[in-house]
Design an enzyme around this catalytic site. Structure first.
Site, PDB file in Angstrom:
ATOM      1  N   HIS A 201       0.812  -1.226   0.000  1.00  0.00           N
ATOM      2  CA  HIS A 201       0.000   0.000   0.000  1.00  0.00           C
ATOM      3  C   HIS A 201       0.846   1.277   0.000  1.00  0.00           C
ATOM      4  CE1 HIS A 201       0.581   0.225   4.402  1.00  0.00           C
ATOM      5  NE2 HIS A 201       0.274   1.479   4.265  1.00  0.00           N
ATOM      6  N   LYS A 205       0.659   5.702  -2.222  1.00  0.00           N
ATOM      7  CA  LYS A 205       0.825   7.069  -1.714  1.00  0.00           C
ATOM      8  C   LYS A 205       1.342   7.963  -2.847  1.00  0.00           C
ATOM      9  CE  LYS A 205       2.077   5.337   2.874  1.00  0.00           C
ATOM     10  NZ  LYS A 205       0.899   5.563   3.678  1.00  0.00           N
ATOM     11  N   ASP A 258       7.276  -6.691   9.187  1.00  0.00           N
ATOM     12  CA  ASP A 258       6.093  -5.858   8.966  1.00  0.00           C
ATOM     13  C   ASP A 258       6.384  -4.697   8.003  1.00  0.00           C
ATOM     14  OD1 ASP A 258       3.403  -5.158   9.517  1.00  0.00           O
ATOM     15  OD2 ASP A 258       4.030  -3.675  11.006  1.00  0.00           O
ATOM     16  N   HIS A 263       7.502  -2.214   2.613  1.00  0.00           N
ATOM     17  CA  HIS A 263       7.358  -0.767   2.479  1.00  0.00           C
ATOM     18  C   HIS A 263       8.701  -0.028   2.339  1.00  0.00           C
ATOM     19  CE1 HIS A 263       3.410  -1.894   3.461  1.00  0.00           C
ATOM     20  NE2 HIS A 263       3.454  -1.761   4.765  1.00  0.00           N
ATOM     21  N   LYS A 359       7.624   1.668  16.133  1.00  0.00           N
ATOM     22  CA  LYS A 359       6.318   2.045  16.678  1.00  0.00           C
ATOM     23  C   LYS A 359       6.544   2.823  17.960  1.00  0.00           C
ATOM     24  CE  LYS A 359       3.491  -1.187  14.361  1.00  0.00           C
ATOM     25  NZ  LYS A 359       2.880  -0.333  13.339  1.00  0.00           N
TER      26      LYS A 359
END
Ligand code: BG6
Length: 523
Positions: A201, A205, A258, A263, A359
């Site tokens: 995803h 962007k 992740d 990404h 995070k």
């Protein structure tokens, strides 16, 4: 990624809207899931508003729960209402879409679900002439293989002239190299590569897509884009959120799986790839894959991992990772990772790429900073100038999308004193904001058959191959210092040493970009 060159903003208003989507049925597996409700359906709604979908368009939602089409539409309406910000729902666009939506209950692992789906697709084809079918797998990864096998056995992946069949697969695509290879092999027994759309995803962007335009549509950057002029590159994806109720998933995944081979490597590939000969999907994907294949195996001393403890994020007290729901009290899962990568090719040999993601950091920001080599100092030897600030090109992916270039300028006055200043471009200053959830371009591209923004089998495998030896090393050597950073900080202190030992420092993590030159902290 559909490329249209608009010479002026006046042209943009008068240019006809390209309606290139043929009559299609979109079959969504996981119709009741979060991804469908928060992203896929809102993106379809935005595509309807933009006039991008054809009259002959149908959506069939498939999921395990028993509910009627009316109930499904109602749950989607409630979700859209909750997420639509100011103006409320555009009733015309929403009813255009909901009228075309049908729900079908079915178990993804049972063949009868697929024969039932076949009947519905035939019905749609007869009633609405929707001969093409896009299957969207918005489901847990364990269902990817079985669903595709069942689609194949039911004859639903068979294409003919004027009737294409495509399948969209969400992340995660495997959890290491061998599982990604096995999944590719399994699905390629049923589908051909050009029927598969593996989503990352981040490629939806705008600012990520803009990297290619920035590099290849502006003559000023490419001559400098290499080891002769670039000192190093930093890629940061900092998040303030924790694991948001996804503790079970995150325990098995961790920050590297992740975020990194997917990404962050997509950003890396956009920045580092050689110029493709065209914007054709395979030309672009081939160059990106070559770049990923050139990553040196990452040695453990070039990798730092961390896990957040309790702390204060954006003024709120938050608990440590080990106290999140469904997380073990002695968990060794990393929530932060920093890497130093080398790229083995003529353009980048010797230029370090530093990547980090975590995070519960101090601010939410995704950005790429390209630091150029220092200008020769000789000219300023007899002046009070102590240190020339470096030139840094910063691409701000999110939030506050834009870019800036930091330069040296003389302070007004009789002495030669130099200060850092910035040339800054913010999207919001030039372009009208477009309502987006980040999936519109991706779904549109699947519908028109443009795979440029999707991962090919060899791209996914090259990415896993680049991190595999580190995954193996970390699995054998469990961390004994977790938790090692406070929530709300910039990550573990050890991550600073990764750059300090090279005489460099991380760029400061900050969400809103001050209109001022960016400078790394002094090491
Ligand atoms: C997802 C990860 O793929 O990307 C999440 O699973 C992460 O853990 C998210 O938060 C980040 O994406 P974005 O678009 O919010 O920056």
């Amino acid at each position: 990624m559909c490329t249209v060159i608009t010479p002026s903003s006046e042209g943009a208003e008068t240019a006809p809207k390209a309606l290139r989507v043929q009559s299609t049925t979109l079959a969504i597996f996981g119709a009741g899931g979060d991804l469908t409700k928060r992203l896929v359906v809102p993106a379809l709604y935005h595509l309807v508003q933009a006039g991008r979908l054809p009259e002959q368009f149908t959506v069939i939602g498939v999921d395990q729960h028993n509910q009627t089409t009316e109930q499904w539409r109602q749950s989607l309406t409630e979700m859209l209402q909750a997420f639509t910000l100011t103006d409320g729902i555009d009733a015309r666009a929403w009813s255009w879409l909901t009228e075309r939506m049908h729900y079908m209950a079915g178990d993804f692992t049972q063949f009868e679900t697929f024969s039932h789906l076949e009947e519905l697709l035939t019905e749609q084809r007869q009633q609405n002439k929707t001969t093409n079918v896009l299957f969207y797998l918005a489901v847990g990864e364990r269902f990817f293989g079985p669903i595709i096998e069942h689609l194949g056995r039911a004859g639903l992946t068979q294409q003919s002239v004027g009737a294409w069949r495509r399948v969209v697969i969400e992340k995660p695509f495997g959890h290491d190299l061998s599982s990604a290879e096995a999944l590719n092999a399994q699905i390629l027994r049923v589908l051909s590569e050009d029927q598969i759309y593996r989503i990352d995803h981040f490629l939806g962007k705008e600012t990520v897509q803009n990297i290619l335009v920035l590099r290849f549509a502006n003559g000023i950057f490419e001559p400098l884009w290499n080891r002769d002029h670039i000192d190093h590159i930093q890629i940061t994806a900092a998040e303030t959120i924790g694991v948001e109720g996804r503790g079970g998933f995150y325990e098995r995944t961790g920050a590297i799986r992740d975020m990194v081979p997917n990404h962050l490597f997509q950003l890396l590939a956009m920045i580092g790839m050689e110029p493709p000969i065209s914007f054709d999907a395979d030309a672009v994907r081939g160059k990106k894959t070559e770049l990923l294949q050139a990553i040196h195996p990452i040695s453990p001393e070039n990798a730092i991992r961390g896990q957040y403890d309790r702390g204060v994020v954006l003024g709120q007290k938050v608990q440590g990772y080990r106290h999140e729901p469904n997380v073990a009290l002695d968990s060794r899962t990393e929530t932060y990772v920093a890497l130093k990568l080398g790229i083995d090719n003529w353009r980048w040999a010797g230029v370090p790429f530093y990547l980090r993601t975590g995070k519960r950091l101090s601010a939410r920001t995704t950005e790429i900073a390209i630091q150029f080599r220092q200008a020769p100092y000789a000219l300023f030897r007899d002046t009070p100038v102590e240190r020339l600030p470096p030139n840094i090109l910063t691409l701000r992916i999110q939030p506050d999308e834009g870019l800036s270039v930091s330069l040296s300028a003389k302070r007004p006055g009789s002495e030669i004193e130099i200060d850092g200043v910035a040339l800054d471009f913010s999207y919001r200053d030039y372009f009208e904001p477009v309502a987006t959830v980040g999936y519109e371009t991706l779904i549109y591209d699947c519908l028109i058959g443009d795979a440029t923004l999707f991962q090919r089998a060899d791209t996914v495998e090259a990415a896993w191959r680049a991190v595999q030896n580190l995954l193996d090393f970390w699995a054998r050597n469990r961390p004994d210092d977790f938790p090692n950073y406070a929530a709300g900080s910039a990550g573990p202190d050890v991550a600073d040493r990764l750059l300090a030992r090279d005489g460099r420092a991380w760029m400061a993590i900050r969400a809103e970009h001050p209109h001022k030159a960016l400078r790394p902290a002094t090491p």
